[in-house]
Design a protein around this motif. Structure first.
Motif, PDB file in Angstrom:
ATOM      1  N   GLY A  76      -9.436  25.197  81.054  1.00 19.43           N
ATOM      2  CA  GLY A  76      -8.498  26.235  81.675  1.00 19.43           C
ATOM      3  C   GLY A  76      -8.859  27.745  81.407  1.00 19.43           C
ATOM      4  O   GLY A  76      -9.069  28.693  81.985  1.00 19.43           O
ATOM      5  N   LEU A  77      -9.425  27.711  79.831  1.00 17.90           N
ATOM      6  CA  LEU A  77      -9.939  29.043  79.174  1.00 17.90           C
ATOM      7  C   LEU A  77     -11.108  29.158  80.143  1.00 17.90           C
ATOM      8  O   LEU A  77     -11.284  30.582  80.176  1.00 17.90           O
ATOM      9  CB  LEU A  77     -10.115  28.812  78.002  1.00 17.90           C
ATOM     10  N   ALA A  78     -12.075  28.499  80.283  1.00 17.19           N
ATOM     11  CA  ALA A  78     -13.383  28.616  81.041  1.00 17.19           C
ATOM     12  C   ALA A  78     -13.045  29.403  82.444  1.00 17.19           C
ATOM     13  O   ALA A  78     -13.773  30.373  82.806  1.00 17.19           O
ATOM     14  CB  ALA A  78     -14.293  27.379  81.177  1.00 17.19           C
ATOM     15  N   ALA A  79     -11.937  28.738  83.219  1.00 19.11           N
ATOM     16  CA  ALA A  79     -11.497  29.110  84.514  1.00 19.11           C
ATOM     17  C   ALA A  79     -11.229  30.602  84.400  1.00 19.11           C
ATOM     18  O   ALA A  79     -11.631  31.428  85.219  1.00 19.11           O
ATOM     19  CB  ALA A  79     -10.562  28.298  85.057  1.00 19.11           C
ATOM     20  N   VAL A  80     -10.299  30.660  83.451  1.00 25.51           N
ATOM     21  CA  VAL A  80      -9.939  32.449  83.414  1.00 25.51           C
ATOM     22  C   VAL A  80     -11.331  33.079  82.864  1.00 25.51           C
ATOM     23  O   VAL A  80     -11.376  34.294  83.664  1.00 25.51           O
ATOM     24  CB  VAL A  80      -8.830  32.415  82.059  1.00 25.51           C
ATOM     25  N   VAL A  81     -12.049  33.036  82.142  1.00 26.97           N
ATOM     26  CA  VAL A  81     -13.210  33.716  81.470  1.00 26.97           C
ATOM     27  C   VAL A  81     -14.051  33.854  82.915  1.00 26.97           C
ATOM     28  O   VAL A  81     -14.607  34.952  83.271  1.00 26.97           O
ATOM     29  CB  VAL A  81     -14.030  33.082  80.402  1.00 26.97           C
ATOM     30  N   LEU A  82     -14.353  32.708  83.656  1.00 33.23           N
ATOM     31  CA  LEU A  82     -15.029  32.830  84.990  1.00 33.23           C
ATOM     32  C   LEU A  82     -14.519  33.814  85.803  1.00 33.23           C
ATOM     33  O   LEU A  82     -15.212  34.666  86.357  1.00 33.23           O
ATOM     34  CB  LEU A  82     -15.160  31.254  85.531  1.00 33.23           C
ATOM     35  N   LEU A  83     -13.115  33.808  85.925  1.00 36.60           N
ATOM     36  CA  LEU A  83     -12.506  34.751  86.984  1.00 36.60           C
ATOM     37  C   LEU A  83     -12.803  36.084  86.380  1.00 36.60           C
ATOM     38  O   LEU A  83     -13.192  36.880  87.327  1.00 36.60           O
ATOM     39  CB  LEU A  83     -11.093  34.233  87.065  1.00 36.60           C
ATOM     40  N   GLY A  84     -12.602  36.188  84.982  1.00 37.26           N
ATOM     41  CA  GLY A  84     -12.891  37.389  84.528  1.00 37.26           C
ATOM     42  C   GLY A  84     -14.294  38.058  84.800  1.00 37.26           C
ATOM     43  O   GLY A  84     -14.359  39.231  85.307  1.00 37.26           O
ATOM     44  N   LEU A  85     -15.295  37.143  84.688  1.00 36.44           N
ATOM     45  CA  LEU A  85     -16.560  37.555  84.755  1.00 36.44           C
ATOM     46  C   LEU A  85     -16.947  37.867  86.323  1.00 36.44           C
ATOM     47  O   LEU A  85     -17.564  38.911  86.598  1.00 36.44           O
ATOM     48  CB  LEU A  85     -17.402  36.379  84.406  1.00 36.44           C
TER      49      LEU A  85
END
Lengths: 264, 198
Positions: A97-106
């Motif tokens: 989940g955290l990775a998805a959020v970071v990815l979205l932010g990126l």
């Protein structure tokens, strides 16, 4: 070269009038003669002090852009080296989940950066276009001065630039006096007997102003006169209501100056 | 008070000294050149407008700052002030440009450009000269020192060092031998040095 010869040449040396070989001989002598070096250095200091006391005349704003562009084009473009990507250990689905959020932010950040780069690229293109335009051999310029007066340093002056087939023209002014509240500077050119409104100049605190105007039909290159008036801001811009404050007229001035007539 | 002064943080490149700006230019920071341009372009341009016609002044203004960008490393503060070094660079650029145009036959003399295109004041009378000094220099001490020079010395210093004339042309224009022009220029500079002690 001896001290006496240097003494004979010193005014020309200070002025930069000497030919290269003579200049080198004087410099060689100065490198080994403290007395001559001291004397000439004192004169240079005196002239430098006088230079520092000159009343400044603000150049047109486009000159700064052109100067800095010339300098930056001398520099080799900066290169960015990307570090090799390191593989990271997997921490399992808990971090998914955290990775998805970071990815979205990126992704969002990437879009933001892309927008910034496009803006910057647009500005650079615009500056380069202006520089090419101002220094092009075929660009014509019309210098507007107070009616009936030649150009004099320190007085208001404006210049309109246009290129054959160009899709815009450019107006740059300097030394414009501050106006009363409710007044504006308006730029016009004449097409036959009809005055055509070009745009409004808004000087900064030093009296400099510039204006880039679309000219899709490339009429500017054919103009017979151009001028600047001081108008009430509330007045319509269909016709000037005041006499020119600055003007250039083909009948009273020399024809438009081509840059390649002046600049080597 | 001393504590405050010592701890004042320079927040902007615009606050840097000339020497600091030059060292930034040497490192390739064009923002430092922009600051130098903001500080000196007005004086360079005023000088150029006295020496050449406006279009050439615009070109030379750019050339001067391009030369500053390329030669910043040659300035040595132990050998003299920045103003002295920079004004030498500016003067030499002007004479190089005018000489190059003469060689190409675009003008037959330096003063031809000044007279016919720029309509510079000829400074033939005492009144012209005094008016010119007041317009050109903002510093009263320098104005006063120039006013105290004999007319012929004042004329030569202003027309050569601040007016775009070569000494040879001035000799022709004033119809006096070149050696007289050189002698007057030397006397004028010596007297100015006495009138304007450091």
């Amino acid at each position: 070269m001896d001290c006496e010869k240097v003494s004979q040449l010193e005014e020309s040396f200070l002025l930069g009038e000497l030919e290269e070989a003579e200049m080198k001989s004087v410099k060689d002598h100065l490198a080994s003669c403290l007395q001559c070096r001291q004397r000439l250095s004192n004169y240079e200091e005196l002239l430098g002090r006088m230079f520092g006391a000159i009343n400044p005349v603000a150049p047109a704003p486009w000159l700064k852009t052109a100067t800095i562009n010339r300098v930056t084009t001398l520099n080799s473009p900066a290169t960015v080296t990307l570090a090799p990507r390191k593989s990271k250990p997997s921490f399992g689905y808990l971090y998914g989940g955290l990775a998805a959020v970071v990815l979205l932010g990126l992704v969002i950040w990437q879009f933001f950066l892309l927008g910034q780069v496009q803006n910057l690229q647009g500005q650079l293109n615009q500056n380069a276009q202006l520089l090419n335009f101002a220094t092009s051999a075929n660009t014509a310029s019309w210098t507007m001065t107070p009616p009936g007066q030649p150009f004099k340093p320190g007085q208001p002056v404006a210049k309109m630039l246009a290129a054959p087939g160009g899709n815009f023209f450019y107006v740059s002014a300097a030394q414009l006096p501050a106006l009363n509240a409710g007044q504006v500077y308006r730029v016009w050119y004449r097409n036959g007997n009809v005055a055509v409104f070009v745009g409004q100049l808004s000087p900064d605190q030093t009296g400099n102003a510039s204006l880039k105007v679309p000219d899709p039909s490339a009429v500017a290159i054919k103009i017979k006169s151009c001028f600047i008036t001081i108008e009430k801001a509330s007045s319509p811009n269909t016709q000037p209501s005041n006499q020119p404050f600055l003007e250039w007229d083909e009948d009273t001035s020399k024809s438009a100056t081509l840059y390649n007539d002046v600049i080597d | 008070m001393k504590f405050l002064a010592r701890n004042t943080v320079k927040t902007s490149i615009a606050d840097l000294s000339v020497e600091e700006l030059l060292s930034q230019i040497i490192k390739g920071r064009s923002e430092a050149l922009e600051v130098m341009y903001d500080r000196y372009a007005g004086q360079v341009y005023a000088f150029l407008l006295r020496a050449v016609e406006p279009e050439l002044a615009e070109e030379l203004l750019q050339d001067v700052f391009l030369a500053l960008w390329q030669k910043a490393g040659q300035f040595d503060a132990t050998r003299g002030s920045f103003n002295a070094w920079f004004f030498t660079l500016v003067r030499h650029r002007v004479y190089d440009a005018l000489r190059s145009r003469q060689h190409q036959g675009k003008v037959s003399s330096l003063s031809q450009m000044v007279d016919e295109q720029h309509q510079a004041e000829p400074f033939d009378t005492k009144l012209d000269l005094e008016e010119h000094i007041l317009k050109l220099f903002r510093n009263e001490e320098i104005q006063q020192a120039l006013q105290n020079l004999p007319l012929e010395q004042r004329q030569i210093i202003l027309m050569t060092y601040f007016g775009g004339y070569s000494q040879r042309e001035l000799a022709e224009r004033l119809d006096v031998p070149l050696s007289t022009i050189k002698g007057r220029a030397r006397m004028g500079l010596q007297k100015l040095r006495q009138l304007l002690p450091e």
